[in-house]
Design a protein around this motif. Structure first.
Motif, PDB file in Angstrom:
ATOM      1  N   GLY A 236       0.848  -1.194   0.000  1.00 40.22           N
ATOM      2  CA  GLY A 236       0.000   0.000   0.000  1.00 40.22           C
ATOM      3  C   GLY A 236       0.877   1.236   0.000  1.00 40.22           C
ATOM      4  O   GLY A 236       0.977   1.959   0.992  1.00 40.22           O
ATOM      5  N   TRP A 237       1.515   1.507  -1.144  1.00 43.34           N
ATOM      6  CA  TRP A 237       2.590   2.503  -1.185  1.00 43.34           C
ATOM      7  C   TRP A 237       2.134   3.904  -0.800  1.00 43.34           C
ATOM      8  O   TRP A 237       2.897   4.677  -0.214  1.00 43.34           O
ATOM      9  CB  TRP A 237       3.215   2.517  -2.582  1.00 43.34           C
ATOM     10  N   ARG A 238       0.897   4.260  -1.105  1.00 43.08           N
ATOM     11  CA  ARG A 238       0.415   5.598  -0.763  1.00 43.08           C
ATOM     12  C   ARG A 238       0.412   5.810   0.748  1.00 43.08           C
ATOM     13  O   ARG A 238       0.833   6.862   1.251  1.00 43.08           O
ATOM     14  CB  ARG A 238      -1.000   5.797  -1.322  1.00 43.08           C
ATOM     15  N   ILE A 239      -0.070   4.828   1.462  1.00 47.10           N
ATOM     16  CA  ILE A 239      -0.160   4.977   2.918  1.00 47.10           C
ATOM     17  C   ILE A 239       1.210   4.775   3.559  1.00 47.10           C
ATOM     18  O   ILE A 239       1.530   5.392   4.580  1.00 47.10           O
ATOM     19  CB  ILE A 239      -1.212   3.991   3.481  1.00 47.10           C
ATOM     20  N   ILE A 240       2.046   3.939   2.956  1.00 47.35           N
ATOM     21  CA  ILE A 240       3.421   3.790   3.447  1.00 47.35           C
ATOM     22  C   ILE A 240       4.128   5.140   3.395  1.00 47.35           C
ATOM     23  O   ILE A 240       4.852   5.522   4.326  1.00 47.35           O
ATOM     24  CB  ILE A 240       4.189   2.749   2.606  1.00 47.35           C
ATOM     25  N   ASP A 360       4.604   3.995  -6.020  1.00 44.58           N
ATOM     26  CA  ASP A 360       5.054   2.608  -6.005  1.00 44.58           C
ATOM     27  C   ASP A 360       6.372   2.509  -5.255  1.00 44.58           C
ATOM     28  O   ASP A 360       6.795   3.449  -4.577  1.00 44.58           O
ATOM     29  CB  ASP A 360       5.183   2.060  -7.433  1.00 44.58           C
ATOM     30  N   ALA A 361       7.010   1.351  -5.379  1.00 48.35           N
ATOM     31  CA  ALA A 361       8.256   1.116  -4.636  1.00 48.35           C
ATOM     32  C   ALA A 361       9.358   2.088  -5.042  1.00 48.35           C
ATOM     33  O   ALA A 361      10.260   2.375  -4.246  1.00 48.35           O
ATOM     34  CB  ALA A 361       8.715  -0.325  -4.856  1.00 48.35           C
ATOM     35  N   LYS A 362       9.287   2.634  -6.254  1.00 49.94           N
ATOM     36  CA  LYS A 362      10.351   3.507  -6.734  1.00 49.94           C
ATOM     37  C   LYS A 362      10.265   4.921  -6.166  1.00 49.94           C
ATOM     38  O   LYS A 362      11.286   5.577  -5.980  1.00 49.94           O
ATOM     39  CB  LYS A 362      10.315   3.571  -8.268  1.00 49.94           C
ATOM     40  N   ASN A 363       9.056   5.398  -5.901  1.00 51.77           N
ATOM     41  CA  ASN A 363       8.920   6.783  -5.428  1.00 51.77           C
ATOM     42  C   ASN A 363       8.282   6.908  -4.057  1.00 51.77           C
ATOM     43  O   ASN A 363       7.857   7.983  -3.651  1.00 51.77           O
ATOM     44  CB  ASN A 363       8.126   7.612  -6.454  1.00 51.77           C
ATOM     45  N   VAL A 364       8.196   5.796  -3.327  1.00 47.65           N
ATOM     46  CA  VAL A 364       7.506   5.803  -2.046  1.00 47.65           C
ATOM     47  C   VAL A 364       8.172   6.723  -1.025  1.00 47.65           C
ATOM     48  O   VAL A 364       7.515   7.260  -0.134  1.00 47.65           O
ATOM     49  CB  VAL A 364       7.390   4.360  -1.485  1.00 47.65           C
ATOM     50  N   ASN A 365       9.497   6.939  -1.149  1.00 47.26           N
ATOM     51  CA  ASN A 365      10.202   7.805  -0.203  1.00 47.26           C
ATOM     52  C   ASN A 365      10.355   9.239  -0.694  1.00 47.26           C
ATOM     53  O   ASN A 365      11.094  10.024  -0.102  1.00 47.26           O
ATOM     54  CB  ASN A 365      11.591   7.229   0.124  1.00 47.26           C
ATOM     55  N   ASP A 366       9.623   9.597  -1.759  1.00 49.78           N
ATOM     56  CA  ASP A 366       9.620  10.989  -2.204  1.00 49.78           C
ATOM     57  C   ASP A 366       8.845  11.845  -1.212  1.00 49.78           C
ATOM     58  O   ASP A 366       8.208  11.332  -0.291  1.00 49.78           O
ATOM     59  CB  ASP A 366       8.974  11.113  -3.586  1.00 49.78           C
ATOM     60  N   ALA A 367       8.869  13.153  -1.433  1.00 52.99           N
ATOM     61  CA  ALA A 367       8.184  14.067  -0.528  1.00 52.99           C
ATOM     62  C   ALA A 367       6.717  13.698  -0.395  1.00 52.99           C
ATOM     63  O   ALA A 367       6.050  13.358  -1.369  1.00 52.99           O
ATOM     64  CB  ALA A 367       8.307  15.499  -1.048  1.00 52.99           C
ATOM     65  N   HIS A 368       6.202  13.812   0.816  1.00 51.30           N
ATOM     66  CA  HIS A 368       4.829  13.407   1.097  1.00 51.30           C
ATOM     67  C   HIS A 368       3.807  14.207   0.309  1.00 51.30           C
ATOM     68  O   HIS A 368       2.742  13.706  -0.042  1.00 51.30           O
ATOM     69  CB  HIS A 368       4.535  13.576   2.592  1.00 51.30           C
ATOM     70  N   GLU A 369       4.113  15.477   0.005  1.00 53.42           N
ATOM     71  CA  GLU A 369       3.132  16.342  -0.637  1.00 53.42           C
ATOM     72  C   GLU A 369       2.607  15.775  -1.954  1.00 53.42           C
ATOM     73  O   GLU A 369       1.496  16.086  -2.360  1.00 53.42           O
ATOM     74  CB  GLU A 369       3.727  17.734  -0.897  1.00 53.42           C
ATOM     75  N   VAL A 370       3.395  14.940  -2.620  1.00 54.94           N
ATOM     76  CA  VAL A 370       2.953  14.369  -3.897  1.00 54.94           C
ATOM     77  C   VAL A 370       1.686  13.555  -3.719  1.00 54.94           C
ATOM     78  O   VAL A 370       0.822  13.529  -4.577  1.00 54.94           O
ATOM     79  CB  VAL A 370       4.070  13.485  -4.491  1.00 54.94           C
ATOM     80  N   THR A 371       1.521  12.909  -2.565  1.00 59.88           N
ATOM     81  CA  THR A 371       0.396  11.999  -2.373  1.00 59.88           C
ATOM     82  C   THR A 371      -0.933  12.720  -2.269  1.00 59.88           C
ATOM     83  O   THR A 371      -1.967  12.113  -2.459  1.00 59.88           O
ATOM     84  CB  THR A 371       0.583  11.159  -1.102  1.00 59.88           C
ATOM     85  N   ILE A 372      -0.928  14.017  -1.943  1.00 63.97           N
ATOM     86  CA  ILE A 372      -2.194  14.695  -1.755  1.00 63.97           C
ATOM     87  C   ILE A 372      -2.571  15.529  -2.974  1.00 63.97           C
ATOM     88  O   ILE A 372      -3.535  16.259  -2.959  1.00 63.97           O
ATOM     89  CB  ILE A 372      -2.173  15.575  -0.492  1.00 63.97           C
TER      90      ILE A 372
END
Length: 384
Positions: A236-240, A360-372
């Motif tokens: 669940g990459w978004r919530i991770i 996904d696994a490649k960008n999961v550790n990018d800045a959180h702001e992308v998810t919103i």
């Protein structure tokens, strides 16, 4: 097995589908901090977590018994009501996953089931005293207990290692995180897979395939464990990303402290039969770990949105479950088919929306702001 009708089979498949969404929705509970600190690579983390979820499913059935014979009256429940409750839980899981909010899969399930039984059988079909004792009180207490434990553990971790070389400390705690994150995964399987076991057992009781107060059969335990394990491996990459990067910047000592606190609270509650939200426990632990490190930044805006989601989850899922139960109760098999088709269409729409902004696994550790971000940037013609 003679009592397993087509509707009962549909309910069992739907319950396992919920279990699958529970897996990828809650992968973050165990592995978000380990992925954020680099203790484990994303793909390795979800593989380890998925396997240990399956193992954990076989460790206890106390929570399953709480659901199958605790919060609702199993003599009044019908398979149609359970199906309606599961639809509400699945849709809420998918919606909160889409926006990257770590809401409670457990409370989505409880809410959907309570709403469906309330509408289908009346308020006397719900054991509200058990809901308060086994669900609501633990929901308030568990993140606080886990947060305080993680705060103290983080403070001690930094105090005890403040004169050691930072590189050595980081390496040591990253190794520790592999063990602590694995234990959280084991605890998650023990706690959350049981909820689906309880729902399937309740369905079999309502259909007459099992006696009242029966525990889950071995095939139910195995299938629930496998479903949640597969969902966890999907990631669940978004919530991770939200839990690993959104609440606070996590360092290895904090990650180890948070995971250890979560494991202790979850396993203790599972033994006592409390149907905890592992999401709330893990989130409380991460917040506590953030507060336990001097000068660490805690993003209270993200935490506030999470708390609002926690408060809304149970009644929102109950509303959908209640509406679905009304359609199923009044429409019979046709009503169930309508609910299934509408639910599948909404679920498909949510999945399609998620592809506009993939995580996904490649960008999961990018800045959180992308998810919103819900819309692509104005200067980009197509979504990534």
């Amino acid at each position: 097995m003679d009592h397993i009708t087509f509707l009962v089979a549909v309910v069992i498949v739907t319950a396992l589908a919920f279990d699958f969404t529970n897996g990828f929705h809650d992968t973050a509970n165990a592995m978000a901090t380990s992925i954020a600190t680099g203790a484990l690579t994303p793909r390795t983390a979800v593989l380890v977590s998925g396997i240990l979820n399956i193992v954990g499913a076989f460790l206890s059935t106390e929570v399953a018994k709480t659901i199958s014979g605790g919060i609702v009256d199993d003599t009044l429940v019908t398979p149609g009501m359970i199906f309606a409750g599961l639809v509400g839980a699945i849709l809420w899981n998918l919606l909160t996953w889409l926006v990257g909010l770590p809401s409670s899969s457990s409370h989505a399930l409880f809410g959907g089931l309570i709403g469906a039984v309330w509408v289908g059988a009346g308020s006397h079909g719900v054991h509200f005293d058990k809901v308060v004792e086994k669900v609501l009180i633990p929901a308030v207490a568990s993140p606080i207990v886990a947060g305080v434990a993680a705060l103290l553990a983080t403070y001690l971790a930094y105090r005890l290692t403040d004169r050691a070389r930072k590189k050595s400390v980081t390496k040591g705690f990253r190794i520790g995180q592999i063990a602590s994150a694995s234990l959280v995964s084991l605890a998650h399987g023990t706690n959350d897979a049981q909820k689906t076991m309880g729902v399937i057992t309740l369905t079999l009781i309502s259909a007459g395939s099992l006696g009242h107060d029966a525990g889950p059969p071995l095939w139910v335990i195995a299938s629930a464990g496998l479903a949640i394990g597969l969902g966890t491996y999907l990631g669940g990459w978004r919530i991770i990303r939200t839990m690993g990067k959104g609440l606070t910047e996590i360092q290895s000592p904090q990650g180890f402290a948070a995971e250890t606190a979560s494991t202790t609270v979850i396993l203790t509650s599972a033994h006592l039969g409390f149907a905890l939200s592992t999401t709330q426990v893990a989130s409380g632990s991460i917040l506590g770990a953030g507060l336990g490190r001097r000068l660490a930044e805690v993003r209270w805006g993200v935490a506030g949105r999470m708390v609002i989601a926690w408060m809304v989850t149970l009644p929102a899922a109950a509303l959908v479950g209640g509406v679905s139960a009304s359609v199923v109760t009044n429409g019979g098999n046709i009503g169930a088919a309508v609910v299934a088709l509408v639910g599948a269409a909404l679920a498909g729409g949510i999945v399609l929306l998620s592809r506009r902004n993939p995580v996904d696994a490649k960008n999961v550790n990018d800045a959180h702001e992308v998810t919103i971000r819900t819309e692509p940037p104005a200067n980009v013609g197509t979504a990534a």
